[in-house]
Design an enzyme around this catalytic site. Structure first.
Site, PDB file in Angstrom:
ATOM      1  N   VAL A 114       0.794  -1.427  -0.261  1.00 28.07           N
ATOM      2  CA  VAL A 114       0.462  -0.160  -0.114  1.00 28.07           C
ATOM      3  C   VAL A 114       0.921   0.947   0.048  1.00 28.07           C
ATOM      4  O   VAL A 114       0.151   2.192   0.475  1.00 28.07           O
ATOM      5  CB  VAL A 114      -0.918  -0.018   1.176  1.00 28.07           C
ATOM      6  CG1 VAL A 114      -1.231  -1.363   1.061  1.00 28.07           C
ATOM      7  CG2 VAL A 114      -0.293   0.296   2.431  1.00 28.07           C
ATOM      8  N   HIS A 130      -4.786  -3.743  -2.149  1.00 32.55           N
ATOM      9  CA  HIS A 130      -4.608  -3.819  -0.465  1.00 32.55           C
ATOM     10  C   HIS A 130      -5.032  -2.468  -0.707  1.00 32.55           C
ATOM     11  O   HIS A 130      -5.455  -1.615   1.018  1.00 32.55           O
ATOM     12  CB  HIS A 130      -3.742  -4.055   0.041  1.00 32.55           C
ATOM     13  CG  HIS A 130      -4.025  -5.973   0.442  1.00 32.55           C
ATOM     14  ND1 HIS A 130      -3.057  -6.667   0.615  1.00 32.55           N
ATOM     15  CD2 HIS A 130      -5.054  -6.918  -0.171  1.00 32.55           C
ATOM     16  CE1 HIS A 130      -3.228  -7.670   0.620  1.00 32.55           C
ATOM     17  NE2 HIS A 130      -4.328  -7.975   0.202  1.00 32.55           N
ATOM     18  N   CYS A 158     -13.828  14.295   6.982  1.00 30.64           N
ATOM     19  CA  CYS A 158     -14.835  14.606   5.403  1.00 30.64           C
ATOM     20  C   CYS A 158     -15.035  16.567   5.828  1.00 30.64           C
ATOM     21  O   CYS A 158     -15.768  16.636   6.148  1.00 30.64           O
ATOM     22  CB  CYS A 158     -15.743  14.325   5.405  1.00 30.64           C
ATOM     23  SG  CYS A 158     -16.253  13.976   3.450  1.00 30.64           S
TER      24      CYS A 158
HETATM   25  C1  BV8 Z   1     -10.711 -11.264   3.221  1.00 30.38           C
HETATM   26  C2  BV8 Z   1      -3.800  -3.593   4.386  1.00 30.38           C
HETATM   27  C3  BV8 Z   1     -12.955 -12.384   3.786  1.00 30.38           C
HETATM   28  C4  BV8 Z   1      -3.485  -3.045   5.701  1.00 30.38           C
HETATM   29  C5  BV8 Z   1      -3.114  -5.739   4.404  1.00 30.38           C
HETATM   30  C6  BV8 Z   1      -8.460 -15.310   9.921  1.00 30.38           C
HETATM   31  C7  BV8 Z   1     -10.139 -14.514  10.354  1.00 30.38           C
HETATM   32  C8  BV8 Z   1      -9.752 -13.203  10.053  1.00 30.38           C
HETATM   33  C9  BV8 Z   1      -9.637 -13.177   8.652  1.00 30.38           C
HETATM   34  C10 BV8 Z   1      -8.976 -14.679   8.317  1.00 30.38           C
HETATM   35  C11 BV8 Z   1      -8.580 -15.603   9.156  1.00 30.38           C
HETATM   36  N1  BV8 Z   1      -8.170 -16.609   8.109  1.00 30.38           N
HETATM   37  C12 BV8 Z   1      -7.983 -16.008   6.725  1.00 30.38           C
HETATM   38  C13 BV8 Z   1      -8.236 -14.765   7.134  1.00 30.38           C
HETATM   39  C14 BV8 Z   1      -8.337 -14.069   5.692  1.00 30.38           C
HETATM   40  C15 BV8 Z   1      -7.550 -12.860   5.512  1.00 30.38           C
HETATM   41  C16 BV8 Z   1      -5.971 -13.611   5.892  1.00 30.38           C
HETATM   42  O1  BV8 Z   1      -5.455 -14.278   4.810  1.00 30.38           O
HETATM   43  N2  BV8 Z   1      -5.323 -13.843   6.998  1.00 30.38           N
HETATM   44  C17 BV8 Z   1      -4.058 -14.062   7.438  1.00 30.38           C
HETATM   45  C18 BV8 Z   1      -3.589 -13.368   8.229  1.00 30.38           C
HETATM   46  C19 BV8 Z   1      -4.393 -15.373   7.553  1.00 30.38           C
HETATM   47  N3  BV8 Z   1      -7.689 -12.286   4.505  1.00 30.38           N
HETATM   48  C20 BV8 Z   1      -8.238 -10.846   4.367  1.00 30.38           C
HETATM   49  O2  BV8 Z   1      -8.599 -10.962   6.059  1.00 30.38           O
HETATM   50  C21 BV8 Z   1      -9.036 -10.803   3.344  1.00 30.38           C
HETATM   51  N4  BV8 Z   1      -9.968 -10.457   2.909  1.00 30.38           N
HETATM   52  O3  BV8 Z   1     -10.489 -12.310   3.641  1.00 30.38           O
HETATM   53  O4  BV8 Z   1     -12.312 -11.491   2.861  1.00 30.38           O
HETATM   54  C22 BV8 Z   1     -14.741 -11.856   3.110  1.00 30.38           C
HETATM   55  C23 BV8 Z   1     -14.888 -12.798   2.666  1.00 30.38           C
HETATM   56  C24 BV8 Z   1     -16.388 -12.695   2.560  1.00 30.38           C
HETATM   57  C25 BV8 Z   1     -17.198 -11.447   3.017  1.00 30.38           C
HETATM   58  C26 BV8 Z   1     -16.450  -9.930   3.718  1.00 30.38           C
HETATM   59  C27 BV8 Z   1     -15.071 -10.517   4.007  1.00 30.38           C
HETATM   60  C28 BV8 Z   1      -8.289  -9.562   3.416  1.00 30.38           C
HETATM   61  C29 BV8 Z   1      -6.709  -9.582   3.256  1.00 30.38           C
HETATM   62  C30 BV8 Z   1      -6.575  -7.694   3.674  1.00 30.38           C
HETATM   63  C31 BV8 Z   1      -5.357  -7.532   4.441  1.00 30.38           C
HETATM   64  N5  BV8 Z   1      -4.604  -6.342   4.616  1.00 30.38           N
HETATM   65  N6  BV8 Z   1      -2.873  -4.531   4.302  1.00 30.38           N
HETATM   66  C32 BV8 Z   1      -2.388  -2.509   6.144  1.00 30.38           C
HETATM   67  O5  BV8 Z   1      -1.185  -2.481   5.183  1.00 30.38           O
HETATM   68  O6  BV8 Z   1      -2.023  -2.005   6.235  1.00 30.38           O
HETATM   69  S1  BV8 Z   1      -2.020  -7.507   4.065  1.00 30.38           S
HETATM   70  C33 BV8 Z   1      -1.136  -7.108   4.051  1.00 30.38           C
HETATM   71  O7  BV8 Z   1      -0.226  -8.718   4.760  1.00 30.38           O
HETATM   72  C34 BV8 Z   1      -0.929  -5.867   3.880  1.00 30.38           C
HETATM   73  O8  BV8 Z   1      -0.649  -5.832   2.865  1.00 30.38           O
HETATM   74  C35 BV8 Z   1       1.156  -7.110   3.194  1.00 30.38           C
HETATM   75  O9  BV8 Z   1       1.006  -6.764   2.090  1.00 30.38           O
HETATM   76  C36 BV8 Z   1       0.487  -8.490   3.475  1.00 30.38           C
HETATM   77  C37 BV8 Z   1       1.009  -9.457   2.991  1.00 30.38           C
HETATM   78  O10 BV8 Z   1       2.259  -9.322   3.679  1.00 30.38           O
HETATM   79  P1  BV8 Z   1       3.656  -9.905   3.167  1.00 30.38           P
HETATM   80  O11 BV8 Z   1       3.575  -8.390   1.897  1.00 30.38           O
HETATM   81  O12 BV8 Z   1       3.756 -10.995   2.466  1.00 30.38           O
HETATM   82  O13 BV8 Z   1       4.959  -9.285   3.533  1.00 30.38           O
HETATM   83  P2  BV8 Z   1       5.379  -9.982   4.705  1.00 30.38           P
HETATM   84  O14 BV8 Z   1       6.087  -9.251   6.395  1.00 30.38           O
HETATM   85  O15 BV8 Z   1       4.295 -11.226   5.380  1.00 30.38           O
HETATM   86  O16 BV8 Z   1       6.646 -10.935   4.431  1.00 30.38           O
HETATM   87  C38 BV8 Z   1       7.733 -10.458   4.020  1.00 30.38           C
HETATM   88  C39 BV8 Z   1       8.876 -11.116   2.345  1.00 30.38           C
HETATM   89  O17 BV8 Z   1       9.507 -10.129   2.196  1.00 30.38           O
HETATM   90  C40 BV8 Z   1       9.845 -11.775   3.838  1.00 30.38           C
HETATM   91  O18 BV8 Z   1       8.438 -13.836   3.194  1.00 30.38           O
HETATM   92  C41 BV8 Z   1      10.485 -12.047   3.962  1.00 30.38           C
HETATM   93  O19 BV8 Z   1      11.576 -13.305   3.845  1.00 30.38           O
HETATM   94  C42 BV8 Z   1      10.750 -11.424   2.889  1.00 30.38           C
HETATM   95  N7  BV8 Z   1      11.879 -10.221   2.069  1.00 30.38           N
HETATM   96  C43 BV8 Z   1      11.916  -9.686   3.435  1.00 30.38           C
HETATM   97  N8  BV8 Z   1      13.058  -8.779   2.574  1.00 30.38           N
HETATM   98  C44 BV8 Z   1      13.220  -9.068   1.649  1.00 30.38           C
HETATM   99  C45 BV8 Z   1      12.518  -9.216   1.073  1.00 30.38           C
HETATM  100  N9  BV8 Z   1      12.546 -10.530   0.041  1.00 30.38           N
HETATM  101  C46 BV8 Z   1      13.397 -10.057  -0.672  1.00 30.38           C
HETATM  102  N10 BV8 Z   1      14.207  -8.799  -0.834  1.00 30.38           N
HETATM  103  C47 BV8 Z   1      14.379  -8.470   0.583  1.00 30.38           C
HETATM  104  N11 BV8 Z   1      15.136  -7.159   0.602  1.00 30.38           N
HETATM  105 ZN    ZN Z   2     -17.730  12.677   3.494  1.00 34.85          ZN
END
Ligand code: BV8
Ligand code: ZN
Length: 253
Positions: A114, A130, A158
Site C-alpha cells: 500500500v 490492498h 470529511c
Molecule cells: C478477506 C492492508 C473475507 C493493511 C493487508 C482468520 C480470521 C480473519 C480472517 C482470516 C482468518 N484466516 C484467514 C483469513 C483471511 C485473511 C488472511 O489471509 N489472514 C492471514 C493473516 C491468515 N484475509 C483477509 O481478511 C482478506 N479479506 O479474506 O475477506 C471476506 C469474505 C467474504 C466477505 C467479506 C470478507 C483481506 C486481506 C488484506 C489485509 N490487508 N494490507 C495494511 O497494509 O495496513 S495485508 C498485509 O499483509 C499487507 O498488505 C502485506 O503486503 C500483506 C502480506 O504480507 P507480505 O507482503 O507477504 O509481508 P510479510 O512481512 O509477511 O513478508 C515479507 C516477505 O519479504 C518475507 O517472506 C521476507 O522474507 C521477504 N523479504 C524481506 N526483505 C526482502 C524480502 N524478499 C526479498 N528481498 C528483500 N530485501
Molecule cells: Zn464525507
C-alpha cells in the site's frame, strides 16, 4: 540469519529464471512488503508482525477502527510519515524495465503493498490489491481522495460531510476491490510465468494467486531471502534481496 547462498547455485537459478521469462508470452508479477524492505519500510512479519505491541491483524481491521479509530489512525499516520523518506529501490525500478520490455497487455504487476513505491518508480499499471496509504475514504459520503503525503489530523474528517475519514486500505475481514481482484486473477490465469517477489504468501486471497498460476501450468519464480509458503509452487527460487536479484535477472534477459 539467512542460509549462505552458494553463488554458483544462484547463477544457475538466475539463468533458469531468465529462460522462463524469455519463453513467456505474458508475465505476471506479485509483490509483497519484502520488495520495499530495501527502501527502509518495515515488512509485516519482519517485526514479528507487531506494531507498538499490537498484531497488525488486530489493528488493520474494521472492528479495531470501530473500537479505537485514534489507535488505527496513529498506525496509518506513522506509516504515511515513513513514506516521506522512502524512495523506490533497484527492485522496483527493475520491474519498470520489465513492464517496458513486455509492453501493455503482456505484463501485469500485482501488489499487496500500500506504499505506492511501484507507481513512484514509474510502473504504469499497478494492481493494488490492498489499496493505498495515499488515499482516504469517507465513512459517511464515501468520497475517496488522494491526499499524497500530506500530514493528516489525528482523527481526520470529511470536509464536505464532516464524517470520519478512514484509510482507503483493505483491512483484514474486508473484501478486496472487485475490479482490481478480477484483473489480477485474470492476468494470472493468462500468464505463462508468475514471479513472486518479497511475500511470505500468508495473506489470502492474494496468496491464492500463486497456486492459481501453478494450476494453469504457468512457471513460478520466487524471489525472497528465505523459503516461504509460496516455495512449494516455485520452479525456481532466487534466494537474496530483490534489490540485487531483480536488476541482475534483468541484465540476463
Ligand atoms: C478477506 C492492508 C473475507 C493493511 C493487508 C482468520 C480470521 C480473519 C480472517 C482470516 C482468518 N484466516 C484467514 C483469513 C483471511 C485473511 C488472511 O489471509 N489472514 C492471514 C493473516 C491468515 N484475509 C483477509 O481478511 C482478506 N479479506 O479474506 O475477506 C471476506 C469474505 C467474504 C466477505 C467479506 C470478507 C483481506 C486481506 C488484506 C489485509 N490487508 N494490507 C495494511 O497494509 O495496513 S495485508 C498485509 O499483509 C499487507 O498488505 C502485506 O503486503 C500483506 C502480506 O504480507 P507480505 O507482503 O507477504 O509481508 P510479510 O512481512 O509477511 O513478508 C515479507 C516477505 O519479504 C518475507 O517472506 C521476507 O522474507 C521477504 N523479504 C524481506 N526483505 C526482502 C524480502 N524478499 C526479498 N528481498 C528483500 N530485501
Ligand atoms: Zn464525507
Amino acid at each position: 540469519m539467512h542460509p549462505p547462498v552458494d553463488p554458483d547455485d544462484l547463477t544457475v537459478a538466475l539463468e533458469k529464471a531468465a529462460r522462463l521469462i524469455r519463453q513467456a508470452n505474458r508475465l505476471a508479477v506479485l509483490t509483497g512488503a519484502g520488495i520495499s524492505a530495501e527502501s527502509g519500510l518495515a515488512t509485516f512479519r519482519g517485526a514479528g508482525g507487531l506494531w507498538e505491541g499490537h498484531a497488525v491483524e488486530d489493528v488493520a481491521t474494521p472492528m479495531a477502527f470501530e473500537r479505537d479509530p485514534g489507535l488505527v489512525w496513529r498506525f496509518y499516520n506513522a506509516r504515511r510519515a515513513s513514506l516521506r523518506t522512502a524512495r523506490p529501490n533497484l527492485g522496483h525500478e527493475a520491474l519498470v524495465r520489465l513492464e517496458e520490455r513486455f509492453g501493455d497487455g503482456r505484463f501485469a504487476l500485482i501488489t499487496q503493498n500500500v506504499d505506492g513505491l511501484h507507481r513512484a518508480a514509474g510502473s504504469r499499471r499497478v494492481l493494488e490489491l490492498h489499496g493505498s496509504l495515499a488515499r482516504v475514504r469517507c465513512t459517511g459520503c464515501g468520497i475517496i481522495e488522494d491526499r499524497g503525503q500530506e500530514e493528516l489530523a489525528e482523527l481526520p474528517h470529511c470536509t464536505p460531510c464532516g464524517a470520519l475519514l478512514r484509510p482507503d486500505i483493505v483491512w483484514f475481514h474486508e473484501m478486496l476491490p472487485h475490479d482490481v481482484w478480477t484483473a489480477a486473477a485474470d492476468a494470472v490465469a493468462k500468464c505463462q510465468c508468475l514471479m513472486v517477489v518479497g511475500t511470505s504468501a500468508i495473506v489470502y486471497p492474494a496468496a491464492g494467486l500463486i497456486a492459481a498460476a501453478d494450476f494453469v501450468d504457468a512457471r513460478v519464480i520466487e524471489v525472497n531471502l528465505e523459503r516461504t509458503a509460496a516455495s512449494q509452487h516455485a520452479n525456481v527460487h532466487l534466494l537474496g534481496p530483490s534489490g540485487q536479484i531483480l536488476p541482475r535477472l534483468l541484465r540476463m534477459l
